[in-house]
Design a protein around this motif. Structure first.
Motif, mmCIF file in Angstrom:
data_model
loop_
_atom_site.group_PDB
_atom_site.id
_atom_site.type_symbol
_atom_site.label_atom_id
_atom_site.label_comp_id
_atom_site.label_asym_id
_atom_site.label_seq_id
_atom_site.Cartn_x
_atom_site.Cartn_y
_atom_site.Cartn_z
ATOM 1 N N GLN A 71 0.832 -1.206 0.000
ATOM 2 C CA GLN A 71 0.000 0.000 0.000
ATOM 3 C C GLN A 71 0.867 1.256 0.000
ATOM 4 O O GLN A 71 0.605 2.206 -0.752
ATOM 5 C CB GLN A 71 -0.946 -0.001 1.190
ATOM 6 N N ALA A 72 1.904 1.266 0.809
ATOM 7 C CA ALA A 72 2.815 2.412 0.851
ATOM 8 C C ALA A 72 3.544 2.552 -0.488
ATOM 9 O O ALA A 72 3.756 3.668 -0.978
ATOM 10 C CB ALA A 72 3.815 2.261 1.993
ATOM 11 N N LEU A 73 3.915 1.422 -1.076
ATOM 12 C CA LEU A 73 4.582 1.438 -2.376
ATOM 13 C C LEU A 73 3.676 2.065 -3.433
ATOM 14 O O LEU A 73 4.102 2.951 -4.176
ATOM 15 C CB LEU A 73 4.961 0.021 -2.803
ATOM 16 N N GLN A 74 2.443 1.629 -3.506
ATOM 17 C CA GLN A 74 1.531 2.143 -4.523
ATOM 18 C C GLN A 74 1.264 3.634 -4.339
ATOM 19 O O GLN A 74 1.217 4.382 -5.311
ATOM 20 C CB GLN A 74 0.224 1.353 -4.508
ATOM 21 N N LYS A 75 1.142 4.065 -3.109
ATOM 22 C CA LYS A 75 0.929 5.495 -2.827
ATOM 23 C C LYS A 75 2.141 6.314 -3.288
ATOM 24 O O LYS A 75 1.991 7.361 -3.909
ATOM 25 C CB LYS A 75 0.664 5.690 -1.336
ATOM 26 N N GLU A 76 3.333 5.816 -2.994
ATOM 27 C CA GLU A 76 4.556 6.520 -3.393
ATOM 28 C C GLU A 76 4.721 6.519 -4.905
ATOM 29 O O GLU A 76 5.140 7.522 -5.500
ATOM 30 C CB GLU A 76 5.769 5.911 -2.700
ATOM 31 N N MET A 77 4.401 5.410 -5.553
ATOM 32 C CA MET A 77 4.505 5.355 -7.018
ATOM 33 C C MET A 77 3.539 6.345 -7.660
ATOM 34 O O MET A 77 3.887 7.012 -8.629
ATOM 35 C CB MET A 77 4.248 3.934 -7.520
ATOM 36 N N GLN A 78 2.355 6.470 -7.110
ATOM 37 C CA GLN A 78 1.388 7.426 -7.632
ATOM 38 C C GLN A 78 1.905 8.860 -7.450
ATOM 39 O O GLN A 78 1.804 9.689 -8.362
ATOM 40 C CB GLN A 78 0.040 7.261 -6.933
ATOM 41 N N ARG A 79 2.464 9.148 -6.284
ATOM 42 C CA ARG A 79 3.009 10.481 -6.025
ATOM 43 C C ARG A 79 4.140 10.805 -7.006
ATOM 44 O O ARG A 79 4.179 11.883 -7.600
ATOM 45 C CB ARG A 79 3.527 10.577 -4.579
ATOM 46 N N ARG A 80 5.028 9.839 -7.217
ATOM 47 C CA ARG A 80 6.143 10.059 -8.139
ATOM 48 C C ARG A 80 5.669 10.192 -9.581
ATOM 49 O O ARG A 80 6.258 10.931 -10.358
ATOM 50 C CB ARG A 80 7.151 8.910 -8.023
ATOM 51 N N ASP A 81 4.613 9.463 -9.938
ATOM 52 C CA ASP A 81 4.082 9.556 -11.291
ATOM 53 C C ASP A 81 3.540 10.962 -11.558
ATOM 54 O O ASP A 81 3.805 11.545 -12.610
ATOM 55 C CB ASP A 81 3.000 8.510 -11.516
ATOM 56 N N VAL A 82 2.792 11.496 -10.614
ATOM 57 C CA VAL A 82 2.265 12.857 -10.764
ATOM 58 C C VAL A 82 3.417 13.851 -10.881
ATOM 59 O O VAL A 82 3.406 14.743 -11.733
ATOM 60 C CB VAL A 82 1.333 13.220 -9.581
ATOM 61 N N GLU A 83 4.429 13.680 -10.058
ATOM 62 C CA GLU A 83 5.605 14.552 -10.084
ATOM 63 C C GLU A 83 6.317 14.481 -11.438
ATOM 64 O O GLU A 83 6.688 15.498 -12.027
ATOM 65 C CB GLU A 83 6.543 14.133 -8.955
ATOM 66 N N ALA A 84 6.505 13.265 -11.947
ATOM 67 C CA ALA A 84 7.194 13.082 -13.229
ATOM 68 C C ALA A 84 6.388 13.669 -14.387
ATOM 69 O O ALA A 84 6.937 14.334 -15.267
ATOM 70 C CB ALA A 84 7.468 11.591 -13.481
ATOM 71 N N MET A 85 5.081 13.432 -14.399
ATOM 72 C CA MET A 85 4.240 13.957 -15.475
ATOM 73 C C MET A 85 4.205 15.472 -15.456
ATOM 74 O O MET A 85 4.217 16.127 -16.492
ATOM 75 C CB MET A 85 2.819 13.396 -15.378
ATOM 76 N N THR A 86 4.181 16.047 -14.264
ATOM 77 C CA THR A 86 4.224 17.510 -14.136
ATOM 78 C C THR A 86 5.536 18.051 -14.690
ATOM 79 O O THR A 86 5.547 19.033 -15.440
ATOM 80 C CB THR A 86 4.029 17.932 -12.665
ATOM 81 N N ALA A 87 6.638 17.396 -14.357
ATOM 82 C CA ALA A 87 7.944 17.830 -14.872
ATOM 83 C C ALA A 87 8.020 17.716 -16.392
ATOM 84 O O ALA A 87 8.527 18.629 -17.056
ATOM 85 C CB ALA A 87 9.061 17.018 -14.209
ATOM 86 N N PHE A 88 7.522 16.625 -16.956
ATOM 87 C CA PHE A 88 7.519 16.476 -18.414
ATOM 88 C C PHE A 88 6.679 17.564 -19.067
ATOM 89 O O PHE A 88 7.055 18.144 -20.082
ATOM 90 C CB PHE A 88 6.983 15.102 -18.833
ATOM 91 N N PHE A 89 5.536 17.886 -18.477
ATOM 92 C CA PHE A 89 4.664 18.910 -19.026
ATOM 93 C C PHE A 89 5.351 20.269 -18.978
ATOM 94 O O PHE A 89 5.353 21.001 -19.968
ATOM 95 C CB PHE A 89 3.343 18.946 -18.252
ATOM 96 N N VAL A 90 5.939 20.606 -17.851
ATOM 97 C CA VAL A 90 6.624 21.892 -17.718
ATOM 98 C C VAL A 90 7.771 21.991 -18.713
ATOM 99 O O VAL A 90 7.951 23.028 -19.367
ATOM 100 C CB VAL A 90 7.126 22.100 -16.260
ATOM 101 N N ASP A 91 8.533 20.915 -18.861
ATOM 102 C CA ASP A 91 9.633 20.906 -19.848
ATOM 103 C C ASP A 91 9.116 21.094 -21.268
ATOM 104 O O ASP A 91 9.764 21.742 -22.085
ATOM 105 C CB ASP A 91 10.424 19.601 -19.770
ATOM 106 N N SER A 92 7.964 20.543 -21.568
ATOM 107 C CA SER A 92 7.446 20.600 -22.932
ATOM 108 C C SER A 92 6.934 21.991 -23.308
ATOM 109 O O SER A 92 6.893 22.330 -24.493
ATOM 110 C CB SER A 92 6.337 19.570 -23.144
ATOM 111 N N ILE A 93 6.558 22.805 -22.325
ATOM 112 C CA ILE A 93 6.055 24.134 -22.659
ATOM 113 C C ILE A 93 7.095 25.226 -22.451
ATOM 114 O O ILE A 93 6.836 26.378 -22.765
ATOM 115 C CB ILE A 93 4.775 24.478 -21.841
ATOM 116 N N SER A 94 8.256 24.873 -21.942
ATOM 117 C CA SER A 94 9.286 25.900 -21.728
ATOM 118 C C SER A 94 10.315 25.906 -22.835
ATOM 119 O O SER A 94 10.349 25.144 -23.716
ATOM 120 C CB SER A 94 9.966 25.699 -20.378
#
Length: 94
Positions: A71-94
């Motif tokens: 359960q802790a693993l899945q929660k952390e993976m979800q948090r990291r996924d949101v973080e990674a997708m946000t970073a990819f999005f920011v990189d793509s518009i800058s």
């Protein structure tokens, strides 16, 4: 051919167990950590564009799973996924 592609793209002839090629913006352009859960299903981590970052993440996620469970693993993976997708999005518009 696969070994040559891995060497060219990621600097390694084989991916370690727990890392898999993924396609984000183009074919096989990223790596993801994959971990087996206690119910036999597989949890897949976020896309990573760097081999060392993906490997470090795999090691961190394995350690978390051993210490705190699925359960802790899945929660952390979800948090990291949101973080990674946000970073990819920011990189793509800058």
């Amino acid at each position: 051919i696969r070994r040559q592609k891995l060497l060219k793209s990621w600097g390694v002839p084989e991916l370690p167990e727990g890392l898999q090629l993924s396609s984000f913006q183009s074919a096989d352009d990223s790596l993801c950590a994959t971990l087996r859960l206690s119910d036999g299903t597989e949890a897949v981590g976020p896309y990573r564009k760097n081999f060392q970052q993906a490997l470090q993440e795999l090691q961190e996620l394995r350690a978390l799973q051993q210490r705190k469970g699925d359960q802790a693993l899945q929660k952390e993976m979800q948090r990291r996924d949101v973080e990674a997708m946000t970073a990819f999005f920011v990189d793509s518009i800058s």
